[in-house]
Enzyme design. Structure first.
Site, PDB file in Angstrom:
ATOM      1  N   GLY A 194       0.821  -1.214   0.000  1.00  0.00           N
ATOM      2  CA  GLY A 194       0.000   0.000   0.000  1.00  0.00           C
ATOM      3  C   GLY A 194       0.850   1.257   0.000  1.00  0.00           C
ATOM      4  O   GLY A 194       0.535   2.244  -0.684  1.00  0.00           O
ATOM      5  N   GLU A 211      -7.408  -0.536   0.468  1.00  0.00           N
ATOM      6  CA  GLU A 211      -8.126  -1.470   1.335  1.00  0.00           C
ATOM      7  C   GLU A 211      -7.091  -2.419   1.930  1.00  0.00           C
ATOM      8  O   GLU A 211      -6.641  -3.354   1.273  1.00  0.00           O
ATOM      9  CB  GLU A 211      -9.189  -2.234   0.530  1.00  0.00           C
ATOM     10  CG  GLU A 211     -10.323  -1.360   0.017  1.00  0.00           C
ATOM     11  CD  GLU A 211     -11.161  -0.762   1.137  1.00  0.00           C
ATOM     12  OE1 GLU A 211     -11.137  -1.322   2.262  1.00  0.00           O
ATOM     13  OE2 GLU A 211     -11.843   0.234   0.899  1.00  0.00           O
ATOM     14  N   CYS A 246      -9.307 -10.067   5.412  1.00  0.00           N
ATOM     15  CA  CYS A 246      -8.851  -8.808   6.019  1.00  0.00           C
ATOM     16  C   CYS A 246      -9.655  -8.414   7.247  1.00  0.00           C
ATOM     17  O   CYS A 246      -9.132  -7.716   8.120  1.00  0.00           O
ATOM     18  CB  CYS A 246      -8.876  -7.687   4.977  1.00  0.00           C
ATOM     19  SG  CYS A 246     -10.500  -7.412   4.230  1.00  0.00           S
TER      20      CYS A 246
END
Length: 476
Positions: A194, A211, A246
């Site tokens: 990320g 996300e 997640c």
């Protein structure tokens, strides 16, 4: 490969400039195509997910296939309303005028998907990007190769490939994609990548949705329905891709007095779900690959943890299976408590009183999800008020992410931006403000030459006081 990817981005930008993706008809045709490919190829999709993750057909259908069908139908039902400009009121500042907010597509967007739900997490954001009217490049995960290859095949057959393209590959291809200029990047995965995505996007001032994940806590109060609590935690942990999710419960917090009771409940329900030999259960997904298997077993084999396993611990490396495993009171500095687990291991840590759990959660990075099981309304209110998290469920786990009326996304280390339902449409749209006026109704006080009288009138008008306006007009 880099030149090929540059060519794809250029072609898509040309197609987007033609305006075809902006029309309601095109958006609907592509959403219906996704719905058809999902329905027509349900068996192939389930087989690909079984190949990549040994995912049970039941989980493949509920969590991926049915989820995409449901999302498509919901978006098709609501899309015209979402596309309709929103009329808003205007103030005295612009009187006389009318105003509206127009949702326009961002342009050409990049979606970088992940491996744990490779069908769902590729097509769910794609649905939002198409609904908003964008041209799209989808990069599925190379860690789920069977699903990635199937997506190339099906999207190539069903979609308008002049505006929706799939690019397969690994790090070199992703790197080449990130070198291009996009109008938005949507990434699902871990925080390390990320940060790479965010740094690449910054070079072009490209907005991003990240996300990510994090260590999602579950607080279990003694004032609860124990059987229901245990079953719902097990479902959210081991019934969702064997913990490779997640929003999967990452650790449980309960009181010292209640811990053994909770462990017994887990033990009983786990045996009911997966039998006495869970590593051979067909209802439990495998670990995605040997690297992740070894990572997870290293958490269990750490000296400070190995003696604290109270349920499970069995593993089968040949089949990449790890039994549902519960660890009681692992040290705070152990790997299982410092790293995101993303697997079938569940540590339980204890506190003196349940209210201490909120302070403990708040001392850590903000998680993607947080869960509380209790009948205590005061504790529930305190939890909602003081736990900062991407989203939460009270008396259940993971279900908030399947509700299309709720945004799904992280905060802080767990991500930025949100999607699902209308929030997916908005994630790939720009809210353009439009003010319209005629050629009458000007207030002379806004134009030079400026005078004390004009300034007095403007102040009166902006104050909203009719009496002050009259005084300014009449020179009182």
């Amino acid at each position: 490969m880099a030149l090929g990817i540059e060519g794809v981005a250029t072609e898509l930008r040309s197609v987007y400039a033609s305006g075809k993706t902006k029309t309601f008809q095109w958006r609907v045709s592509q959403l219906k195509a996704i719905l058809r490919l999902t329905t027509d190829h349900e068996k192939e999709i389930a087989e690909a997910l079984r190949s990549d993750l040994n995912k049970p057909e039941h989980e493949a259908f509920i969590h991926e296939i049915a989820a995409i069908s449901t999302t498509c139908k919901f978006v098709l039902k609501e899309l015209r309303k979402w596309m309709t400009p929103e009329k808003v009121k205007t103030t005295m500042n612009t009187f006389p005028s009318s105003a509206e907010i127009v949702s326009e597509p961002l342009g050409v967007v990049l979606i970088v998907s992940t491996w744990n739900y490779p069908f769902l997490l590729s097509l769910d954001p794609l649905i939002g990007a198409i609904a908003a009217g964008n041209a799209v490049v989808l990069k599925p995960s190379e860690v789920a190769p069977a699903t990635s290859a199937l997506l190339v095949k099906l999207l190539g057959e069903y979609m308008d490939t002049s505006a929706v393209r799939v690019v397969e590959g690994a790090v070199p291809e992703t790197t080449a994609l990130l070198e291009q200029k996009w109008d938005k990047i949507f990434y699902t995965g871990n925080g390390r990548v990320g940060r790479i995505i965010l740094a690449a996007a910054a070079k072009h001032l490209t907005p991003v949705v990240l996300e990510l994940g994090g260590k999602c806590p579950v607080v279990v109060d003694s004032n609860t329905n124990l059987k229901v609590t245990a079953r719902r935690i097990i479902s959210g942990k081991w019934g969702c891709n064997s913990g490779q999710t997640c929003v999967s419960p990452d650790y449980v917090i309960t009181t010292k007095e209640f811990a053994s009771t909770l462990v017994d409940a887990f033990s009983s329900e786990l045996e009911a779900f997966y039998g006495k030999d869970p590593v051979h259960s067909n209802d439990l997904s495998s670990i995605v690959n040997s690297r992740h298997f070894d990572r997870l077993t290293s958490y269990l084999d750490e000296d400070k943890v190995s003696g604290k396993i109270v349920i499970g611990g069995q593993r089968d490396r040949a089949n990449l299976k790890i039994a549902p495993t519960v660890v009681l009171n692992a040290p705070e500095d152990s790997l299982i408590m410092t790293e995101e687990i993303f697997g079938p291991l569940l540590p339980i840590i204890t506190v003196n009183k349940i209210e201490d759990s909120i302070r403990l959660i708040s001392s850590r990075e903000k998680p993607l999800a947080a869960y509380l099981f209790t009948n205590d309304k005061n504790l529930t209110e305190e939890f909602i008020r003081n736990v900062s998290t991407g989203g939460m469920c009270i008396n259940d786990t993971t279900l908030h992410l399947v509700e299309p009326t709720l945004p799904f996304g992280g905060v802080g280390e767990s991500g930025m931006g949100a999607y699902h339902g209308k929030f997916s449409f908005e994630a790939f749209s720009h809210k353009k403000s439009v003010l319209q006026r005629g050629f009458t109704g000007d207030v002379e006080a806004r134009f030079p030459p400026y005078t004390p009288g004009k300034l007095k009138f403007l102040k009166a008008m902006l104050s909203g006081s009719i009496l002050r306006i009259l005084r300014a007009l009449l020179g009182w």
